[in-house]
Design an enzyme around this catalytic site. Structure first.
Site, PDB file in Angstrom:
ATOM      1  N   GLY B 232       0.830  -1.201   0.000  1.00  0.00           N
ATOM      2  CA  GLY B 232       0.000   0.000   0.000  1.00  0.00           C
ATOM      3  C   GLY B 232       0.866   1.252   0.000  1.00  0.00           C
ATOM      4  N   GLY B 687       5.312   2.716  17.206  1.00  0.00           N
ATOM      5  CA  GLY B 687       5.130   2.601  15.764  1.00  0.00           C
ATOM      6  C   GLY B 687       6.450   2.850  15.064  1.00  0.00           C
ATOM      7  N   GLY B 689       7.151   1.556  11.214  1.00  0.00           N
ATOM      8  CA  GLY B 689       7.326   1.217   9.793  1.00  0.00           C
ATOM      9  C   GLY B 689       7.932   2.312   8.941  1.00  0.00           C
ATOM     10  N   GLU B 690       7.653   3.560   9.238  1.00  0.00           N
ATOM     11  CA  GLU B 690       8.101   4.627   8.350  1.00  0.00           C
ATOM     12  C   GLU B 690       9.455   5.222   8.735  1.00  0.00           C
ATOM     13  OE1 GLU B 690       4.279   6.801   6.705  1.00  0.00           O
ATOM     14  OE2 GLU B 690       4.185   6.595   8.871  1.00  0.00           O
TER      15      GLU B 690
END
Lengths: 200, 723
Positions: B232, B687, B689-690
């Site tokens: 995505g 978090g 992922g980025e």
């Protein structure tokens, strides 16, 4: 169409070209690329073919312009091979035809009668995964899985071709399969590992 | 606790993905479905003056061709629908590739050919495509989602004027497209006024809400299913018009409709990273302490939308600088709507991390030392300490593993054969979100666990990580857990975007599983038939699907037996809020630049990251190597070229929009600090992922400078810029 660079001109679509060559290959008495009513009628008609996929023969009826990829996915329900670009650039549709890796979006189903076609669904031996499939899990050589079927089929061929002798060689010979999650380091490790195992 | 969490567990969806068994949105056979294909505008600005669909409608197999003349009226829904309009509603053209007709046919081949037969005539106006053609139209847009585009802390300009050392430079990067391998796909199936969508969605619930709003339906009438996503990267987070149009057309034609975007359409249909220019001015003391950051950027906007996604978060928050002035400006152009693309903060971070490297040379300081002199564990905006920030440990670990101390800082100092060798580094950081979520966990009389939550696995490993978390909380083997996700029929969760999934769903899954464990233990100790009867619940441990007396392991029961005796499954739900935050890291890498060809290869990379507690080392490493490779694409190749005359994408294909391939991927050593963040309710995880792309483009540029003495401030760093 967005891929038409000349908005004011009716361009040759890939389908148009394929359609012409398919008709020619089918030895129909229709001149290639003639956008005539008779050509349209010929295109709308279907042909009956037999495809040998994963050791099973499938009798199907389709238009001559249907790619092998669309035949596998839409007619045979074998959706392991993916359509990432439909023009031979991404490799997600890679399958084996008579042992060689090809991009199934750039070949027509009618051209592959009499060939042995292997898709990712036909790779495992019952419940026992192929060494390449096992290595992909072991090395986490995928994330989203969108390219994985193609990577695995390509890797099987890469090893059989003798192109998995070193990391550098694997990198080069696996570069026809894009992975946008970009798991490449793990793919290289998996292919190398599977190659060693298959040589044993 | 069997302690699956933290281990490098194989992906639980691995077998499905390596056998072709995983069914993605376009893989679902829907009986009777028509195939849809969109016709896109060939002009970028103007009006439709006529559409002739007769040839298309006469084509064999074609069932309908819809245009603005016959599509029902639709309502442009709120976020996460980012476009200010829905196509096929009027004659106005806002960008090239905008859908102008939708063809429905029995087969894909028929739909594609008929789409080429639709004749559209236009009254074209001269478009503008790039920032450089509209510099006098730059403005400061209104806040997007309550986030202002001007951020002021202290007095940036005054501090700059009084600074001992001043540095100024301009940085820029082009439009990028996400290009997941799986194109966007949707299949719309109506039953009465209820709609089911097999959808490529990073957020099934947000997609449900926005589709319902567009079609004027109550949300509960829409079900969105997305069990597997073929990538995505932000492209499938927002809702895009093709989904709305497909659903509306399916209703109109009275049959299910499947539509898959072509790769070329993926360059105008689903957002992009906007073209970006940035002026950075830094003030510092001679010792290298930052006193001012003035960051003025300009992003490409569309005519209908003014959201800015590439924000200067790192200039705002990463370093201890008392005077910061940030302006995110924009300019409206005749291009498609931009959007979030993996690690949107990278765009401005490239400028900051390059500028710091440049400043380090001006000051005669090591670039790592410069960063350490501006280090802070206090959020400079709030004045509060981060609950967990171990960026200093990241610097230390990665620098040592890389051998940074051996670096001769002089540019061009190392040559190996025909290649110049350079070393560069940069800090990595990205914000992460946290969204409300509820998980449901049940154990049946066979001792099988069903975990249900409407989150998504976009390749990051959600299936695996939530299964680990549930297994540990219950004391169950991993193979007893079945996770169901990606379906609005499941308990609600948010988008898998903004690095938010782990931060959002871990706590709820853990709480639900713990509640089931506690309920089963309570049943056991209250049941005369259980060997554990009469024990205090605190004296019971659960492992491998069994319940044991803590001090006498021979007294044991099992989940299966307890639930079977009770006669019905034991189920619980859990919901735990979490807070957004940041994760951090450092990247050190080596490049080799060919002396005659100017070609750049990244040959060695070491990273260290602080993502709080690492829940699965394997999937975490996957994010790092993916991020490094994305950073290589960002720095060296990715570039959507817009024709300035026609505002059309010149390279809408994967042979002309270059992304890294296997041969571009260097060895990467991935290190993790792995210390739980006490401020996180996700078992201490943040978090992530980025984060592991963000520093890579600057680190590559900095290494290229070190190799060659050439500073490239305009990405991508292609050979022509080095020759």
């Amino acid at each position: 169409m967005t891929d038409d660079p000349h908005p004011t001109r009716r361009a040759h679509k890939r389908r148009t070209v394929l359609k012409g060559s398919a008709v020619a290959a089918g030895a129909a008495a229709v001149p290639p690329l003639a956008a005539t009513a008779s050509a349209e009628a010929a295109i709308a008609s279907t042909v009956d073919i037999t495809l040998s996929v994963n050791g099973r023969d499938h009798d199907i009826s389709l238009e001559p312009r249907v790619t092998l990829l669309d035949a596998l996915r839409d007619r045979l329900g074998l959706t392991g091979a993916k359509k990432g670009c439909d023009r031979g650039e991404c490799g997600a549709c890679t399958v084996l035809v008579d042992g060689e890796r090809i991009k199934s979006c750039t070949t027509l189903a009618v051209m592959r009668q009499g060939s042995r076609i292997t898709t990712v669904e036909g790779l495992a031996d019952g419940d026992r995964l192929h060494p390449v499939q096992q290595a992909f899990i072991r090395h986490d050589a995928f994330q989203c899985g969108g390219c994985t079927s193609g990577q695995i089929m390509s890797a099987v061929a890469c090893i059989q071709e003798g192109h998995a002798g070193s990391e550098a060689e694997i990198r080069d010979w696996m570069s026809g399969n894009l992975c946008r999650c970009a798991c490449y380091q793990n793919i290289v490790a998996a292919v190398g590992d599977a190659a060693r195992e298959m040589r044993r | 606790m069997s302690e699956l969490v933290g281990r490098a567990v194989d992906r639980v969806d691995g077998r499905a993905k390596v056998t072709g068994g995983a069914r993605y949105a376009a893989d679902n056979p829907v009986p009777g479905a028509l195939q849809g294909f969109l016709v896109g505008s060939t002009i970028a600005r103007g009006e439709i003056t006529g559409i002739d669909t007769s040839a298309a409608r006469a084509h064999p197999g074609v069932v309908a061709v819809y245009t603005h003349r016959d599509m029902p009226r639709l309502t442009a829904p709120p976020f996460p629908y980012l476009k200010g309009f829905i196509p096929l509603q009027d004659t106005r053209i806002h960008h090239s590739g905008q859908p102008v007709a939708l063809v429905l046919a029995e087969t894909v081949e028929q739909a594609h050919e008929a789409a080429a037969l639709v004749e559209v005539s236009y009254r074209a106006e001269q478009p503008k495509a790039v920032i450089e053609d509209a510099l006098d139209e730059v403005y400061l847009p209104a806040p997007f989602r309550d986030r202002p585009n001007e951020i002021v802390r202290g007095a940036g300009e005054a501090a700059l004027a009084g600074a001992e050392v001043r540095f100024e430079a301009d940085y820029s990067s082009p439009t990028h497209h996400h290009n997941p391998i799986e194109p966007h796909a949707t299949t719309a199936v109506w039953e009465g006024d209820r709609l089911t969508l097999h959808e490529t969605a990073q957020g099934v619930n947000l997609t449900r809400g926005t589709v319902a709003a567009a079609l004027g339906l109550p949300p509960q009438n829409v079900r969105v299913i997305s069990p597997y996503l073929g990538g995505g990267f932000g492209a499938k987070g927002p809702l895009w018009p093709h989904t709305i149009l497909t659903a509306a057309a399916a209703r109109l034609v009275g049959r299910p409709v499947k539509l898959v975007l072509s790769r070329a359409q993926m360059f105008t249909s689903n957002g992009h990273r906007a073209q970006f220019r940035q002026n950075l001015r830094l003030g510092a003391t001679r010792r290298g302490v930052l006193t001012a950051i003035v960051d003025t950027s300009t992003a490409q906007l569309s005519r209908t939308d003014e959201a800015i996604f590439n924000r200067s978060d790192s200039a705002h928050l990463l370093y201890a600088c008392p005077n910061v002035h940030i302006r995110h400006r924009g300019v409206r152009l005749d291009v498609a709507t931009s959007s979030y693309m993996r690690s949107p903060e990278t765009t401005a971070h490239f400028g900051l991390e390059t500028a710091l490297d440049e400043l380090s040379y001006e000051l005669g300081l090591d670039p790592l030392e410069l960063r350490l002199r501006n280090y802070t564990e206090v959020n400079p905006e709030t004045g509060q300490r981060y609950t967990g920030k171990h960026l200093d440990a990241c610097y230390r670990m990665a620098a040592e593993a890389f051998g940074w101390a051996r670096r001769n800082p002089r540019p061009g100092s190392t040559k190996d054969g025909e290649e110049y060798v350079g070393w560069g580094m940069a800090t990595e950081t990205h914000s992460h979100g946290a969204m409300p979520a509820t998980a449901a966990v049940s154990v049946d009389a066979e001792g099988r666990v069903l975990l249900r939550i409407a989150t998504q696995d976009i390749g990051t490993g959600t299936y695996t990580v939530i299964s680990q978390v549930a297994a540990d909380a219950l004391g169950m083997p991993l193979d007893r857990i079945t996770a169901r996700i990606g379906d609005t029929a499941l308990p609600e969760a948010g988008l898998s975007a903004a690095s938010a999934t782990v931060a959002s769903v871990t706590g709820p899954v853990h709480r639900a599983a713990t509640a089931v464990r506690d309920a089963v233990v309570a049943k056991a100790v209250a049941d005369r038939r259980s060997p554990l009867f009469g024990l205090s619940p605190e004296r019971v441990v659960t492992e491998h699907g069994h319940l044991f007396a803590a001090d006498d392991r021979r007294r044991r029961d099992s989940y299966r037996d307890v639930v079977a005796r009770g006669g019905q499954p034991v189920e619980a739900t859990g919901s735990v809020p979490n807070t957004p935050g940041h994760s951090f890291g450092a990247v050190f890498l080596e490049v080799r630049v060919h002396a005659r060809y100017g070609s750049v290869r990244v040959t060695r990379v070491v990273t260290a990251h602080d993502l709080g507690r690492v829940l699965n080392r394997r999937t975490a490493r996957g994010q790092v190597i993916g991020g490094v490779n994305w950073g290589i694409g960002y720095a060296l190749m990715e570039h959507t070229v817009l024709d300035r005359r026609t505002a059309r994408v010149v390279n809408p294909s994967l042979s002309s929009y270059l992304v890294p391939v296997c041969a571009d991927a260097p060895s990467v050593e991935t290190l993790f600090v792995d210390r739980p963040d006490p401020g996180s309710t996700a078992l201490g995880a943040k978090g992530f992922g980025e984060t592991p792309i963000t520093g890579v483009p600057a680190a590559i540029g900095n290494a290229v400078f070190h190799a060659t003495g050439r500073r490239v401030r305009d990405l991508p760093i292609t050979q022509d810029k080095l020759l």
